[in-house]
Each structure stands twice: as C-alpha cells, then as structure tokens.
Motif scaffolding. Structure first.
Motif, mmCIF file in Angstrom:
data_model
loop_
_atom_site.group_PDB
_atom_site.id
_atom_site.type_symbol
_atom_site.label_atom_id
_atom_site.label_comp_id
_atom_site.label_asym_id
_atom_site.label_seq_id
_atom_site.Cartn_x
_atom_site.Cartn_y
_atom_site.Cartn_z
ATOM 1 N N VAL A 59 33.825 45.693 39.560
ATOM 2 C CA VAL A 59 32.464 45.379 40.023
ATOM 3 C C VAL A 59 32.209 43.876 39.952
ATOM 4 O O VAL A 59 31.646 43.276 40.878
ATOM 5 C CB VAL A 59 31.425 46.150 39.178
ATOM 6 N N ALA A 60 32.636 43.245 38.858
ATOM 7 C CA ALA A 60 32.402 41.811 38.696
ATOM 8 C C ALA A 60 33.143 41.000 39.758
ATOM 9 O O ALA A 60 32.597 40.050 40.330
ATOM 10 C CB ALA A 60 32.831 41.379 37.294
ATOM 11 N N LEU A 61 34.391 41.363 40.043
ATOM 12 C CA LEU A 61 35.177 40.624 41.036
ATOM 13 C C LEU A 61 34.594 40.786 42.438
ATOM 14 O O LEU A 61 34.509 39.822 43.206
ATOM 15 C CB LEU A 61 36.628 41.094 41.007
ATOM 16 N N ILE A 62 34.171 42.001 42.772
ATOM 17 C CA ILE A 62 33.611 42.238 44.112
ATOM 18 C C ILE A 62 32.301 41.464 44.276
ATOM 19 O O ILE A 62 32.064 40.821 45.314
ATOM 20 C CB ILE A 62 33.394 43.751 44.331
ATOM 21 N N SER A 63 31.442 41.514 43.270
ATOM 22 C CA SER A 63 30.165 40.805 43.385
ATOM 23 C C SER A 63 30.374 39.297 43.440
ATOM 24 O O SER A 63 29.700 38.596 44.217
ATOM 25 C CB SER A 63 29.263 41.172 42.207
ATOM 26 N N SER A 64 31.307 38.762 42.662
ATOM 27 C CA SER A 64 31.576 37.322 42.693
ATOM 28 C C SER A 64 32.121 36.896 44.050
ATOM 29 O O SER A 64 31.743 35.842 44.586
ATOM 30 C CB SER A 64 32.570 36.950 41.594
ATOM 31 N N ALA A 65 33.019 37.719 44.628
ATOM 32 C CA ALA A 65 33.569 37.385 45.942
ATOM 33 C C ALA A 65 32.475 37.371 47.009
ATOM 34 O O ALA A 65 32.435 36.488 47.877
ATOM 35 C CB ALA A 65 34.657 38.395 46.311
ATOM 36 N N ALA A 66 31.555 38.354 46.943
ATOM 37 C CA ALA A 66 30.464 38.393 47.923
ATOM 38 C C ALA A 66 29.565 37.172 47.800
ATOM 39 O O ALA A 66 29.159 36.565 48.805
ATOM 40 C CB ALA A 66 29.657 39.674 47.738
ATOM 41 N N LEU A 67 29.250 36.783 46.588
ATOM 42 C CA LEU A 67 28.394 35.622 46.378
ATOM 43 C C LEU A 67 29.061 34.333 46.848
ATOM 44 O O LEU A 67 28.418 33.460 47.435
ATOM 45 C CB LEU A 67 28.007 35.529 44.904
ATOM 46 N N GLU A 68 30.355 34.209 46.565
ATOM 47 C CA GLU A 68 31.081 33.031 47.035
ATOM 48 C C GLU A 68 31.067 32.964 48.562
ATOM 49 O O GLU A 68 30.939 31.890 49.156
ATOM 50 C CB GLU A 68 32.519 33.062 46.518
#
Length: 533
Positions: free
Chosen positions: A230-239
């Motif tokens: 979840v953390a990796l997916i959300s960080s990628a979307a924000l980037e």
C-alpha cells in the motif's frame, strides 16, 4: 472516548517544546529556496557574475542548515513525547491489577513496539504535515510576485494530490492497524511463553509452543508486506501527480515564452521570471512528497495511539477482589457423572462422599482419576450427569477456595517459606518447620543449603520427585479450606513415608473432606469411601 488523532494532538500539546523552532527553520528553508531561484535566474539570464554565484552558494547552504535543523529538532521533540508516553504506559501496566485469564505480555509489547511507532509519527509525519501546510503557501506567494499564472497552476494541481493522499490514507490506515494488532499478538505471545518456559518444559510442550510462535511470525510478515504494498503504490501515485504538476508549469512557461499559447495570457512572462517559477515549482511540491513518504508513519501512529490510549489515559485499575471464604467441608454427591473424549468416556460415576471423611479414587493408569478430580472442582466440564458440593454444582468458581496438590507440583519463584506462605500468609517460621516435619521433610530440610530460605524455581529444581510432592502436600495442608483434593500424594515415597502421609491424611479428614486419587492399596485401605474406576 477520544479519537486517536485527538490523543496524538493532546500528547503533542503536552510536549515541553512547542513547534515554534520548527516553523522558524521551515521559513528559513523557504528563504533559501527563493534565494536559490533568484540567484539561478540572475546567473543564467542577467549574467549576475560573482554576486549571483555567491548568492547561489549561500542559498544552498541555508537550505542545508534548515533541513538539518528540522530533523534534529523534530527528532529531539519526538523522543521527549515518546519517553513521556512510555513512562505513563509502563506505570499503568505495572499498577494494573489483572484477572486470572489476563497476561501482561501484550501490554508490555505495546509499551515497546507501539510507542516506537509514535517515534516515526512525531519525528517524520508531524513535521512533514506542518511543512506541507506552511511551505507551499509561502512558495506560492513567492511565485505570485513574478508569475501569477504559474502560481495558479501550482495551487490548482494540489487537488489531485490531496485526493490521492485521502484514498491512500484509508487503505494504509487499515493495513497499519492490522499490522500492529498481529505484532502485538506476536510480542505478547513471546513474552508470556518466555515467562511460562519452565512449565512448558515440564509438560514437554516445546514443539506446540514453537508452532504457535512460528504461525504468529508468519502473520506479522504477511501483514507487513501488505502495508509495504500500500505504501509503495501510494508513493508512486503521488510522485506521478507531482511530476505532472511540475511538467504543466514547465509547459506553460515554455509556450508563453515562445508565444504559442492558444490564448493571450494576462501577464508578460520573460525568461528570468520563467526560470524563477520553474526553480520554485519542485520546492512547492517537495513538502508534499515528504508528507507522502511519511504518510505511512501517520497510519502507524494513529493505530498505536488508539491501542495505547487505554494504558496512558488513566484506565481505572481493577478493584481488588475480596477474599472469598474458604469452602467448608463439603458433602459431595456424584450422580451419573460422565466425561467423554470422542468415542472414549469416563463414567458414569455414582458416589457419595460424606463431609469430614477420607475418600479415595482408585483405578489403573489412564482410567480417569485426575479428570474426575478436575470435574469435582469445576476445572473439567462434565458431558453428562452432575457433581454437587453441599448441594451446589461444581464450577470454576471453586478455584482458589480449595486446597489442591497435583501430580506435577508447580511452585512460585521464591524461597520454600514463600511457597508455604502462599497458602497461609500468616505462617510463622516455626509453624512451617513443624508442617515440613509432619510430611517427612525434616531430613531433607537439613540438606538444603539455606533451610526454609532455599530458593525454588517453578519446577522445584534441586528437589527429588518425592520431596516436591511432600512440599506441595504441606502447602495444601496449610491452606485453610474444608476441601482437600490430592492427586497421587504418596507416589515416589518409601513405605515409611507413605505410612506417615496416610496418617496425616486421616488426621486432616477429622475436620475436612479429603479426596485422593491414588494407586496405593494401603491408602485405599484407610479410606472411608472408595470410588473405583
């Protein structure tokens, strides 16, 4: 009850150092960023020379000092808050009175692992959240002075970033709560099994406990990987959205400079202003990126705060239960008592044991003597029939009101005298010596290095099997209860010691109901009532 966010804010406000130092350092960073943008545009467009180069170096140094200071101040403040929370939580855990079925392991794990989760919240997320509210506004105002359209683009593109943060937050929050729950179970299980290690070894249950710990560890690994996904997916979307927003600003500035915009802009943009806006665009989104990177810490912190609230915010201590009166010498009636184990069963047993008498349950190994004793005191549920003591059905409520000695005696860590006083806190040393003499431990007492003060562990290491049984028998006899239940009290004793114990039980039966499970024919011969299985 306060929400986890309110709890975290309350703990923040109680901190000895406020956020003023952090705000000052963040504004210092904004000054460094705007100075960098001005120096860069002057150096490239206006040929600022040495002054611009010096300004560029000074701005970079200022930003570095501001970032270092923020990390240091936030870390120190987080450590102080967490230390205060941990002190209060540990005090509550140690002061709390527990029921018989409760363990301390999960609460102690919370004081370690979950307070550690607060460290990330206060050291990384809380400063990032403050920076995300303050710095973008300051940067947007700085850009507004040179390019109002660029500032409007930066502000408008905040909406999808906020939406992504909200969506990611719900999923990450649930995943973080689940992770803390299974981590607390693992830590509590490990602590409680370590505390019970002598008993586990005594009952040869190492493999079962190892399997329990392995399953709990697998659960933690599974939940941790879910949190990371979840953390990796959300960080990628924000980037992605941050990069798109910077690109939009760059496209506007480039098309405006080339005169290729499909509309007439309400501003006249030159190269210096465009470079200034482009240099500040990444700085506008940098706090949001740091907030996104630390968003996982928010979910962990809130989940930890929710679990810690009951420990820290004054959960009332359990009232001390009043000591119940000892069970008077009961009249025991067994009517069709059956304890089934799949296709096998014990009973039906029909028997009547008069008060103030000695009853012996006799039978071969595996016939169910110990199980019947357990059913008599309410520790083993019957499948059919009933056992009544003074007209009342046997139940777990009898626990603590009877005197009991089992086949594998367990002792409290402490001295021999401490273990005897567990049955009667008013016991004097001379009374203890007299009871040990009556159960035949006088000679053994002379061999023990410290006499009554000889330390014992849970298994009574250092004592022979017969000595452990007789010490447990002495403890049971000292307990003021009208029902004395004993499982194989004469096992591993020689004939002389067995005769002394039988005489002692006959004497106890004058004022108590004594029920004994045994193989001994001599003890069976001394019984007033014989129950055969």
């Amino acid at each position: 009850m306060a929400t986890s966010a309110q709890t975290l804010n309350d703990w923040t406000r109680a901190a000895p150092q406020g956020p003023a130092a952090l705000v000052a350092l963040m504004l210092l960073g904004v000054v460094g960023s705007t100075g960098f943008a001005w120096a860069l545009s002057s150096l490239v467009v206006e040929n600022g020379g040495a002054l611009a180069a010096l300004g560029l170096a000074a701005a970079l140094g200022l930003r570095g000092v501001a970032a270092w200071g923020q990390a240091r101040v936030a870390g120190r403040r987080a450590r102080r808050i967490c230390a205060a929370v941990r002190d209060r939580a540990v005090t509550r855990v140690l002061d709390r009175r527990r029921g018989a079925q409760e363990t301390i392991g999960v609460d102690i794990a919370a004081c370690v692992d979950e307070v550690e989760a607060l460290q990330g919240y206060y050291a990384r997320f809380a400063p990032a959240a403050l920076e995300a509210r303050l710095v973008p506004v300051a940067i947007a105002l700085a850009v507004l002075l040179r390019s109002p359209i660029s500032a409007a683009i930066l502000v408008a593109t905040l909406l999808p970033l906020v939406a992504v943060l909200a969506l990611a937050g719900g999923a990450a929050g649930q995943a973080a709560a689940n992770q803390l729950e299974v981590l607390a179970r693992l830590s509590g299980l490990f602590v409680d099994r370590i505390r019970a290690l002598p008993i586990i070894l005594a009952f040869d249950a190492q493999d079962q406990v190892a399997d329990q710990v392995a399953q709990a560890a697998d659960g933690v690994a599974h939940r941790t990987m879910r949190v990371l996904r979840v953390a990796l997916i959300s960080s990628a979307a924000l980037e992605f959205f941050a990069a798109v927003a910077v690109a939009l600003t760059a496209v506007y500035c480039g098309f405006a400079l080339l005169g290729l915009l499909p509309f007439k802009p309400p501003e006249r943009l030159d190269l210096a202003a465009a470079l200034y806006a482009l240099a500040l665009a990444p700085e506008f989104y940098a706090p949001l990126r740091r907030l996104a990177a630390a968003y996982h810490e928010k979910q962990l912190g809130e989940a930890a705060a929710e679990r810690l609230h009951r420990l820290v915010e004054g959960e009332p201590a359990r009232p001390v239960a009043k000591a119940r009166a000892p069970l008077p010498a009961p009249h025991i009636i067994m009517t069709g008592a059956i304890r089934a184990f799949g296709p096998e069963q014990i009973g039906p047993v029909d028997a009547e044991i008069a008060p103030q008498s000695l009853a012996v349950i006799l039978g071969p190994s595996g016939s169910g003597k110990t199980t019947l004793l357990g059913a008599m005191i309410g520790a083993e549920p019957l499948s059919a029939g009933e056992i009544r003591l003074n007209g009342v059905a046997a139940s777990p409520d009898l626990d603590g009101r009877i005197a009991w000695s089992g086949q594998a005696p367990v002792f409290a860590p402490g001295s021999i005298l401490d273990n005897l006083r567990a049955a009667d806190p008013t016991l004097e040393r001379q009374q203890a010596l007299a009871m040990l003499n009556r159960v035949g431990l006088t000679e053994a007492l002379s061999r023990w290095p410290m006499g009554l003060d000889t330390p014992l562990d849970e298994r009574g290491s250092g004592l022979s099997g017969g000595e452990r049984r007789r010490l447990a028998l002495a403890r049971a006899l000292l307990k003021p209860s009208g029902l004395l239940v004993l499982d194989e009290p004469t096992a591993e004793l020689d004939a002389e010691c067995e005769a002394a114990v039988i005489a002692l039980l006959r004497e106890a039966a004058r004022t108590r109901t004594v029920v004994v499970a045994t193989h001994s024919p001599d003890l069976a011969a001394a019984a007033d009532t014989l129950v055969r299985l």
